[in-house]
Design a protein around this motif. Sequence first.
Motif, PDB file in Angstrom:
ATOM      1  N   ARG A 193     123.700 111.688  -7.348  1.00 10.14           N
ATOM      2  CA  ARG A 193     124.477 112.596  -6.492  1.00 10.14           C
ATOM      3  C   ARG A 193     123.867 112.665  -5.098  1.00 10.14           C
ATOM      4  O   ARG A 193     122.653 112.767  -4.952  1.00 10.14           O
ATOM      5  CB  ARG A 193     124.518 114.001  -7.098  1.00 10.14           C
ATOM      6  N   LEU A 194     124.733 112.625  -4.083  1.00 11.48           N
ATOM      7  CA  LEU A 194     124.289 112.776  -2.702  1.00 11.48           C
ATOM      8  C   LEU A 194     124.970 113.980  -2.067  1.00 11.48           C
ATOM      9  O   LEU A 194     126.151 114.241  -2.299  1.00 11.48           O
ATOM     10  CB  LEU A 194     124.608 111.517  -1.891  1.00 11.48           C
ATOM     11  N   HIS A 195     124.202 114.701  -1.254  1.00 13.06           N
ATOM     12  CA  HIS A 195     124.702 115.855  -0.506  1.00 13.06           C
ATOM     13  C   HIS A 195     124.795 115.451   0.968  1.00 13.06           C
ATOM     14  O   HIS A 195     123.779 115.089   1.578  1.00 13.06           O
ATOM     15  CB  HIS A 195     123.746 117.039  -0.651  1.00 13.06           C
ATOM     16  N   VAL A 196     125.998 115.507   1.521  1.00 10.28           N
ATOM     17  CA  VAL A 196     126.230 115.065   2.896  1.00 10.28           C
ATOM     18  C   VAL A 196     126.825 116.202   3.721  1.00 10.28           C
ATOM     19  O   VAL A 196     127.769 116.867   3.293  1.00 10.28           O
ATOM     20  CB  VAL A 196     127.186 113.849   2.931  1.00 10.28           C
ATOM     21  N   GLY A 197     126.280 116.407   4.909  1.00 12.29           N
ATOM     22  CA  GLY A 197     126.791 117.444   5.799  1.00 12.29           C
ATOM     23  C   GLY A 197     127.951 116.935   6.637  1.00 12.29           C
ATOM     24  O   GLY A 197     127.737 116.313   7.680  1.00 12.29           O
TER      25      GLY A 197
END
Length: 372
Positions: A193-197
């Motif tokens: 999982r990646l968290h991107v702004g």
Amino acid sequence: MVSAEKLREIFSLIEKLETYSFEIGPIRPPSEGGSYSLLIRVTRNCPWRLCKFCYGTPYNREKFQLRSVEEVKKDIKNVKAMADLLKEISFRLGYGGEVNLKLGEAILSYDVTLRHNQCFINVFNWLYSGGKTVFLQDADSLIIPTKNLAEILGYLKNLFPQIERITSYARAKTLLRKTVEELGELRRLGLLRLHVGLETGDDELLKLVNKGVTASEHVEAGRRVIKAGMELSEYVMPGLGGKTFSRQHALNTARVLNKINPHYIRMRTFVPVLNTPLYEDYVRGRFKLLSPHECLREIRLLIENLDVTSRVCFDHFINPSLKGGIPIFRQSYEGYKLPEEKQLILKTIDEALKIDESKFRWTEELAGTPHL
């Protein structure tokens, strides 16, 4: 009854816990803290540090650094040593190797200083919650060369085969420098999982806040992550455009999200953070914050125009709340499932709009916070 000699052996093991340490960065997504993820710092600070709403303040604007593979592996090795010690102490105390609350109480009754030892707290909580998730810090772990990151992931999974999910922050611009094949390799090694702004899908606003990326680049980066088989969390910042850009911010953000269709859309209402350019604009009257009702209407416009199968989450205290911190939206890391619960979100907003604004917590009350 534990003999005096065995107690001395146990105390010796507890004392060894303080001899191990590893670096821990300052921030992580609430969804990672809530699951007591193990925190492994693979980079220091943020490589961009120029967004006007953040400006690298969570990292005290310190220079970005890549940590070497050997540094990170040493940290992971120390985590392993601490985990082994905790399990050994558990066996010695008759808890069968289980890391539970009784074990924690026993350890802290002997060494109260461990209450303030962040490494001990992180490892203990991680094992207590099952030891299944890991978060790679700091702001943009994907900037690490793929070969090096793959080595770190492999080492981590080798020492802790029970790990089910590894996650990280990533900048869209950085993701565009990775091929789908590279991302797929990292996914196979456990980076799931990646968290991107995203913040906004409006190009004019992206430029104004100096995000360093365009809407189309966000779309391409997001699609690349999903194509590689990873889960994607996109972060949206209601109120970032103030009164001037509210409508186009909502509509264009919905447009970009529709093109990406991420697994999660996480709301983070804009708050002017101390020592950032947007805070200075706010203080000098150049930036007009949305009122509580205006913020809700902006969110409503965004939600109304979403055509996705994402989960929309309001899992942060800075989102719309009544006085006393009573949240308007459901507090859950899994949020509302779209399209099934779209009408529920809209109904929740409509009901909240019937409440007098004097009953709400205003963003001005949070303005000037050092960092969020």
